[in-house]
Design a protein around this motif. Structure first.
Motif, PDB file in Angstrom:
ATOM      1  N   ALA A   1      -0.518   5.302   5.555  1.00  0.00           N
ATOM      2  CA  ALA A   1      -1.200   4.562   6.614  1.00  0.00           C
ATOM      3  C   ALA A   1      -0.869   5.188   7.956  1.00  0.00           C
ATOM      4  O   ALA A   1       0.115   5.915   8.100  1.00  0.00           O
ATOM      5  CB  ALA A   1      -0.770   3.093   6.594  1.00  0.00           C
ATOM      6  N   VAL A   2      -1.708   4.897   8.936  1.00  0.00           N
ATOM      7  CA  VAL A   2      -1.407   5.182  10.339  1.00  0.00           C
ATOM      8  C   VAL A   2      -1.129   3.833  10.987  1.00  0.00           C
ATOM      9  O   VAL A   2      -1.964   2.927  10.939  1.00  0.00           O
ATOM     10  CB  VAL A   2      -2.572   5.881  11.053  1.00  0.00           C
ATOM     11  CG1 VAL A   2      -2.229   6.094  12.527  1.00  0.00           C
ATOM     12  CG2 VAL A   2      -2.889   7.210  10.387  1.00  0.00           C
ATOM     13  N   THR A   3       0.059   3.688  11.561  1.00  0.00           N
ATOM     14  CA  THR A   3       0.448   2.412  12.156  1.00  0.00           C
ATOM     15  C   THR A   3      -0.351   2.159  13.432  1.00  0.00           C
ATOM     16  O   THR A   3      -1.002   3.059  13.971  1.00  0.00           O
ATOM     17  CB  THR A   3       1.945   2.398  12.476  1.00  0.00           C
ATOM     18  OG1 THR A   3       2.225   3.406  13.460  1.00  0.00           O
ATOM     19  CG2 THR A   3       2.778   2.668  11.229  1.00  0.00           C
ATOM     20  N   ASP A   4      -0.249   0.927  13.939  1.00  0.00           N
ATOM     21  CA  ASP A   4      -1.019   0.599  15.134  1.00  0.00           C
ATOM     22  C   ASP A   4      -0.481   1.245  16.398  1.00  0.00           C
ATOM     23  O   ASP A   4      -1.090   1.139  17.463  1.00  0.00           O
ATOM     24  CB  ASP A   4      -1.152  -0.914  15.309  1.00  0.00           C
ATOM     25  CG  ASP A   4       0.187  -1.628  15.362  1.00  0.00           C
ATOM     26  OD1 ASP A   4       1.233  -0.955  15.346  1.00  0.00           O
ATOM     27  OD2 ASP A   4       0.180  -2.874  15.408  1.00  0.00           O
ATOM     28  N   ASP A   5       0.673   1.944  16.276  1.00  0.00           N
ATOM     29  CA  ASP A   5       1.118   2.788  17.397  1.00  0.00           C
ATOM     30  C   ASP A   5       0.903   4.271  17.070  1.00  0.00           C
ATOM     31  O   ASP A   5       1.551   5.147  17.618  1.00  0.00           O
ATOM     32  CB  ASP A   5       2.568   2.496  17.790  1.00  0.00           C
ATOM     33  CG  ASP A   5       3.545   2.687  16.654  1.00  0.00           C
ATOM     34  OD1 ASP A   5       3.102   2.925  15.497  1.00  0.00           O
ATOM     35  OD2 ASP A   5       4.765   2.604  16.882  1.00  0.00           O
TER      36      ASP A   5
ATOM     37  N   VAL B   1       2.727   6.991   8.180  1.00  0.00           N
ATOM     38  CA  VAL B   1       3.774   6.566   7.256  1.00  0.00           C
ATOM     39  C   VAL B   1       3.279   6.707   5.826  1.00  0.00           C
ATOM     40  O   VAL B   1       2.074   6.779   5.565  1.00  0.00           O
ATOM     41  CB  VAL B   1       4.208   5.106   7.519  1.00  0.00           C
ATOM     42  CG1 VAL B   1       4.842   4.953   8.889  1.00  0.00           C
ATOM     43  CG2 VAL B   1       3.027   4.142   7.359  1.00  0.00           C
ATOM     44  N   ALA B   2       4.236   6.736   4.902  1.00  0.00           N
ATOM     45  CA  ALA B   2       3.907   6.780   3.472  1.00  0.00           C
ATOM     46  C   ALA B   2       4.970   6.010   2.712  1.00  0.00           C
ATOM     47  O   ALA B   2       6.096   5.843   3.182  1.00  0.00           O
ATOM     48  CB  ALA B   2       3.837   8.228   2.986  1.00  0.00           C
ATOM     49  N   TRP B   3       4.616   5.540   1.517  1.00  0.00           N
ATOM     50  CA  TRP B   3       5.576   4.828   0.684  1.00  0.00           C
ATOM     51  C   TRP B   3       5.177   5.012  -0.777  1.00  0.00           C
ATOM     52  O   TRP B   3       4.045   5.320  -1.099  1.00  0.00           O
ATOM     53  CB  TRP B   3       5.605   3.339   1.047  1.00  0.00           C
ATOM     54  CG  TRP B   3       4.329   2.602   0.788  1.00  0.00           C
ATOM     55  CD1 TRP B   3       4.008   1.852  -0.316  1.00  0.00           C
ATOM     56  CD2 TRP B   3       3.172   2.567   1.634  1.00  0.00           C
ATOM     57  NE1 TRP B   3       2.737   1.346  -0.208  1.00  0.00           N
ATOM     58  CE2 TRP B   3       2.204   1.754   0.979  1.00  0.00           C
ATOM     59  CE3 TRP B   3       2.864   3.125   2.882  1.00  0.00           C
ATOM     60  CZ2 TRP B   3       0.940   1.516   1.533  1.00  0.00           C
ATOM     61  CZ3 TRP B   3       1.612   2.877   3.429  1.00  0.00           C
ATOM     62  CH2 TRP B   3       0.667   2.082   2.759  1.00  0.00           C
ATOM     63  N   GLY B   4       6.172   4.832  -1.666  1.00  0.00           N
ATOM     64  CA  GLY B   4       5.891   4.918  -3.096  1.00  0.00           C
ATOM     65  C   GLY B   4       6.526   6.125  -3.744  1.00  0.00           C
ATOM     66  O   GLY B   4       7.600   6.598  -3.356  1.00  0.00           O
ATOM     67  N   ASN B   5       5.834   6.652  -4.739  1.00  0.00           N
ATOM     68  CA  ASN B   5       6.323   7.774  -5.532  1.00  0.00           C
ATOM     69  C   ASN B   5       6.255   9.066  -4.712  1.00  0.00           C
ATOM     70  O   ASN B   5       5.327   9.270  -3.943  1.00  0.00           O
ATOM     71  CB  ASN B   5       5.452   7.894  -6.788  1.00  0.00           C
ATOM     72  CG  ASN B   5       5.989   8.883  -7.784  1.00  0.00           C
ATOM     73  OD1 ASN B   5       7.117   9.343  -7.673  1.00  0.00           O
ATOM     74  ND2 ASN B   5       5.191   9.210  -8.772  1.00  0.00           N
TER      75      ASN B   5
ATOM     76  N   ASN C   1       2.853  10.846  17.063  1.00  0.00           N
ATOM     77  CA  ASN C   1       2.507   9.536  17.629  1.00  0.00           C
ATOM     78  C   ASN C   1       1.086   9.525  18.177  1.00  0.00           C
ATOM     79  O   ASN C   1       0.746   8.710  19.034  1.00  0.00           O
ATOM     80  CB  ASN C   1       3.502   9.136  18.716  1.00  0.00           C
ATOM     81  CG  ASN C   1       3.530  10.111  19.873  1.00  0.00           C
ATOM     82  OD1 ASN C   1       2.753  11.069  19.909  1.00  0.00           O
ATOM     83  ND2 ASN C   1       4.410   9.867  20.825  1.00  0.00           N
ATOM     84  N   ASP C   2       0.263  10.449  17.654  1.00  0.00           N
ATOM     85  CA  ASP C   2      -1.112  10.539  18.138  1.00  0.00           C
ATOM     86  C   ASP C   2      -2.113  10.657  16.986  1.00  0.00           C
ATOM     87  O   ASP C   2      -3.200  11.187  17.145  1.00  0.00           O
ATOM     88  CB  ASP C   2      -1.261  11.735  19.084  1.00  0.00           C
ATOM     89  CG  ASP C   2      -0.795  13.040  18.451  1.00  0.00           C
ATOM     90  OD1 ASP C   2      -0.346  13.029  17.275  1.00  0.00           O
ATOM     91  OD2 ASP C   2      -0.868  14.088  19.119  1.00  0.00           O
ATOM     92  N   VAL C   3      -1.740  10.141  15.816  1.00  0.00           N
ATOM     93  CA  VAL C   3      -2.597  10.223  14.628  1.00  0.00           C
ATOM     94  C   VAL C   3      -3.583   9.054  14.647  1.00  0.00           C
ATOM     95  O   VAL C   3      -3.211   7.905  14.911  1.00  0.00           O
ATOM     96  CB  VAL C   3      -1.756  10.200  13.345  1.00  0.00           C
ATOM     97  CG1 VAL C   3      -2.651  10.246  12.105  1.00  0.00           C
ATOM     98  CG2 VAL C   3      -0.778  11.374  13.337  1.00  0.00           C
ATOM     99  N   ILE C   4      -4.846   9.333  14.338  1.00  0.00           N
ATOM    100  CA  ILE C   4      -5.838   8.258  14.334  1.00  0.00           C
ATOM    101  C   ILE C   4      -6.432   7.997  12.947  1.00  0.00           C
ATOM    102  O   ILE C   4      -7.038   6.952  12.729  1.00  0.00           O
ATOM    103  CB  ILE C   4      -6.977   8.539  15.336  1.00  0.00           C
ATOM    104  CG1 ILE C   4      -7.679   9.868  15.003  1.00  0.00           C
ATOM    105  CG2 ILE C   4      -6.450   8.551  16.755  1.00  0.00           C
ATOM    106  CD1 ILE C   4      -8.907  10.131  15.850  1.00  0.00           C
ATOM    107  N   SER C   5      -6.228   8.939  12.013  1.00  0.00           N
ATOM    108  CA  SER C   5      -6.794   8.753  10.668  1.00  0.00           C
ATOM    109  C   SER C   5      -5.944   9.497   9.660  1.00  0.00           C
ATOM    110  O   SER C   5      -5.252  10.470  10.003  1.00  0.00           O
ATOM    111  CB  SER C   5      -8.236   9.271  10.633  1.00  0.00           C
ATOM    112  OG  SER C   5      -8.814   9.092   9.369  1.00  0.00           O
ATOM    113  N   ILE C   6      -5.985   9.033   8.396  1.00  0.00           N
ATOM    114  CA  ILE C   6      -5.207   9.685   7.350  1.00  0.00           C
ATOM    115  C   ILE C   6      -6.031   9.686   6.071  1.00  0.00           C
ATOM    116  O   ILE C   6      -6.841   8.777   5.837  1.00  0.00           O
ATOM    117  CB  ILE C   6      -3.855   8.961   7.145  1.00  0.00           C
ATOM    118  CG1 ILE C   6      -2.853   9.875   6.431  1.00  0.00           C
ATOM    119  CG2 ILE C   6      -4.016   7.638   6.409  1.00  0.00           C
ATOM    120  CD1 ILE C   6      -1.407   9.423   6.588  1.00  0.00           C
ATOM    121  N   SER C   7      -5.864  10.731   5.259  1.00  0.00           N
ATOM    122  CA  SER C   7      -6.605  10.842   4.013  1.00  0.00           C
ATOM    123  C   SER C   7      -5.687  11.428   2.960  1.00  0.00           C
ATOM    124  O   SER C   7      -4.657  12.027   3.278  1.00  0.00           O
ATOM    125  CB  SER C   7      -7.847  11.729   4.205  1.00  0.00           C
ATOM    126  OG  SER C   7      -8.634  11.730   3.038  1.00  0.00           O
TER     127      SER C   7
END
Length: 204
Positions: free
Chosen positions: A132-136, A140-144, A193-199
């Motif tokens: 995810a990209v946080t609201d700031d 971030v990532a989580w899991g395996n 701290n400037d990410v707007i999208s993630i794939s």
């Protein structure tokens, strides 16, 4: 049976498909519908988040709404991202929801099964991990953090945090993280701290 109408977005995992269907509010939000194989909870239709023998929790050739643990439909969703055997949804308030396969208890960072755990502006789901990209605007990532490509080859680094080993719920897991961790920028110890999208890909 009538076809789904007002579809905003479609996503597909390994065995399950999802559609975000407009709820008619004019806010660009909707309900998530799922269909396909739900043996490992990927249909998202019971309180325990796992498949159940028979019925709609196990397999469905028709689309039905994804349900929260309290038995009400998951609503106010603006985006959906399917992993291999899990799915993630982002609601209008910025909360991330997750359901599906959870062998290492890495999909639920909530305090209770009805609470979303993360404020975000963008989401992605991979092979046993979420992003995810946080609201700031930090990724971030989580899991395996490892995945088997073949019987002799392991791939890793999915979480992007530079950590080789970890624990999840007190048990050693190869680089797994139960909670979101920052994706780091190369050799830096600070995230972008400037990410707007993630794939996502399967392993990255």
């Amino acid at each position: 049976n009538n076809p789904l109408s007002g579809v905003i977005q479609v996503q597909a995992g390994d065995y399950t498909a999802y559609a975000l269907v407009d709820d008619g509010t004019g806010l660009g939000t909707g309900l998530v519908y799922s269909w396909g194989n739900g043996l490992i909870g990927s249909l998202g239709r019971n309180a325990n988040g796992v498949g159940a023998p028979g019925g709609l929790n196990q397999q469905s050739s028709l689309a039905y709404p994804v349900m929260k643990a309290d038995g009400t439909p998951l609503k106010d969703i603006v985006a959906v991202s399917a992993g291999d055997v899990s799915c993630y949804a982002l609601d209008i308030y910025g909360y991330v929801w997750a359901w599906g396969a959870d062998p290492r208890r890495v999909l639920k960072g909530q305090t209770t099964s009805n609470d979303a755990f993360l404020h975000a502006v963008s989401i992605g789901g991979g092979q046993g991990f979420g992003m995810a990209v946080t609201d700031d605007y930090k990724p971030v990532a989580w899991g395996n953090n490892t995945a088997t490509i073949s019987t002799s080859l392991l791939a890793g680094g999915n979480l992007g945090n530079g950590i080789a080993d970890g624990t999840c719920n007190g048990a050693p897991q190869k680089a797994a993280s139960c909670a979101p961790v920052y994706i780091l920028n190369g050799t830096s110890t600070t995230p972008h701290n400037d990410v707007i999208s993630i794939s996502r890909g399967d392993l990255y």
